[in-house]
Scaffold this motif. Structure first.
Motif, mmCIF file in Angstrom:
data_model
loop_
_atom_site.group_PDB
_atom_site.id
_atom_site.type_symbol
_atom_site.label_atom_id
_atom_site.label_comp_id
_atom_site.label_asym_id
_atom_site.label_seq_id
_atom_site.Cartn_x
_atom_site.Cartn_y
_atom_site.Cartn_z
ATOM 1 N N UNK A 133 0.835 -1.202 0.000
ATOM 2 C CA UNK A 133 0.000 0.000 0.000
ATOM 3 C C UNK A 133 0.870 1.252 0.000
ATOM 4 N N UNK A 134 0.560 2.178 -0.900
ATOM 5 C CA UNK A 134 1.278 3.450 -0.945
ATOM 6 C C UNK A 134 0.464 4.517 -0.206
ATOM 7 N N UNK A 135 1.055 5.104 0.811
ATOM 8 C CA UNK A 135 0.324 6.146 1.541
ATOM 9 C C UNK A 135 0.091 7.371 0.672
ATOM 10 N N UNK A 136 -1.021 8.033 0.882
ATOM 11 C CA UNK A 136 -1.329 9.272 0.161
ATOM 12 C C UNK A 136 -0.559 10.449 0.767
ATOM 13 N N UNK A 137 -0.296 10.348 2.045
ATOM 14 C CA UNK A 137 0.425 11.388 2.774
ATOM 15 C C UNK A 137 1.880 11.454 2.297
ATOM 16 N N UNK A 138 2.323 12.612 1.812
ATOM 17 C CA UNK A 138 3.666 12.770 1.257
ATOM 18 C C UNK A 138 4.751 12.424 2.275
ATOM 19 N N UNK A 139 4.530 12.782 3.502
ATOM 20 C CA UNK A 139 5.505 12.503 4.557
ATOM 21 C C UNK A 139 5.720 10.992 4.704
ATOM 22 N N UNK A 140 4.632 10.237 4.739
ATOM 23 C CA UNK A 140 4.729 8.780 4.865
ATOM 24 C C UNK A 140 5.323 8.155 3.611
ATOM 25 N N UNK A 141 5.064 8.751 2.471
ATOM 26 C CA UNK A 141 5.638 8.271 1.219
ATOM 27 C C UNK A 141 7.163 8.414 1.253
ATOM 28 N N UNK A 142 7.633 9.521 1.759
ATOM 29 C CA UNK A 142 9.078 9.752 1.872
ATOM 30 C C UNK A 142 9.692 8.774 2.871
ATOM 31 N N UNK A 143 8.987 8.458 3.937
ATOM 32 C CA UNK A 143 9.473 7.472 4.900
ATOM 33 C C UNK A 143 9.619 6.109 4.225
ATOM 34 N N UNK A 144 8.646 5.761 3.377
ATOM 35 C CA UNK A 144 8.707 4.486 2.644
ATOM 36 C C UNK A 144 9.902 4.483 1.690
ATOM 37 N N UNK A 145 10.171 5.609 1.059
ATOM 38 C CA UNK A 145 11.308 5.755 0.137
ATOM 39 C C UNK A 145 12.621 5.525 0.878
ATOM 40 N N UNK A 146 12.729 6.086 2.081
ATOM 41 C CA UNK A 146 13.947 5.940 2.899
ATOM 42 C C UNK A 146 14.141 4.479 3.300
ATOM 43 N N UNK A 147 13.086 3.840 3.760
ATOM 44 C CA UNK A 147 13.154 2.432 4.164
ATOM 45 C C UNK A 147 13.574 1.568 2.965
ATOM 46 N N UNK A 148 13.045 1.893 1.810
ATOM 47 C CA UNK A 148 13.351 1.153 0.590
ATOM 48 C C UNK A 148 14.835 1.264 0.242
ATOM 49 N N UNK A 149 15.401 2.458 0.321
ATOM 50 C CA UNK A 149 16.820 2.608 0.011
ATOM 51 C C UNK A 149 17.679 1.825 0.998
#
Length: 166
Positions: free
Chosen positions: A12-28
């Motif tokens: 699931x991709x969060x709609x909230x930009x802040x949570x999206x960036x957190x997911x991006x960081x975890x992914x890297x």
């Protein structure tokens, strides 16, 4: 968003930009761990929290230079060795790691006691619908760069077919 949306590891991709960036960081962070597992020299990831990723510093007092920044100091044999190494990285990640960097170029290779591949934020797994496009882009970027440096390179489309048809 496009890179994350196609990655089956994200869910699931969060709609909230802040949570999206957190997911991006975890992914890297996870991409760096996975690259190490497949014997690619990268900055060692230490920890992440929210949008902050802490990783090994590559260099001494100053950051290690990018390939792009030191190319004028290199000889043809250096370029040949780097080309061979980077093609090997692409092959190893794709065949054994089921992964692709997605932005491999002279801007994302540091030279510090050998090459260190950086910027793993857009890297993804083969199951991502963008993985073939990203694989072709990595091969094209690496091949074109080293061809301009006088290295006898393999046609990137031939290499691409060789990798995906196995």
């Amino acid at each position: 968003w496009e890179y994350l949306a196609g990655d089956p590891r994200i869910g699931y991709l969060p709609k909230d930009m802040r949570k999206l960036i957190f997911a991006w960081t975890r992914r890297e962070f996870k991409n760096l761990q996975r690259a190490i597992k497949y014997a690619v020299r990268v900055p060692e990831p230490i920890i992440f929290r929210n949008n902050v990723l802490v990783m090994e510093f590559i260099g001494d007092e100053l950051p290690a230079p990018r390939l792009k920044d030191v190319e004028k100091n290199l000889e043809k044999r250096d370029f040949e060795e780097l080309y061979s190494y980077l093609i090997g990285v692409i092959e190893r990640l794709w065949k054994r790691g089921d992964m692709v960097h997605g932005d491999l170029s002279e801007y994302n290779v540091l030279l510090w006691d050998g090459p260190v591949v950086i910027d793993w934020s857009q890297a993804t797994v083969r199951r991502n619908r963008m993985s073939l496009e990203l694989l072709k882009r990595d091969l094209r970027n690496v091949t074109n760069y080293f061809a301009r440096k006088g290295v006898d390179v393999e046609d990137y489309e031939v290499k691409f077919r060789e990798l995906v048809e196995r």
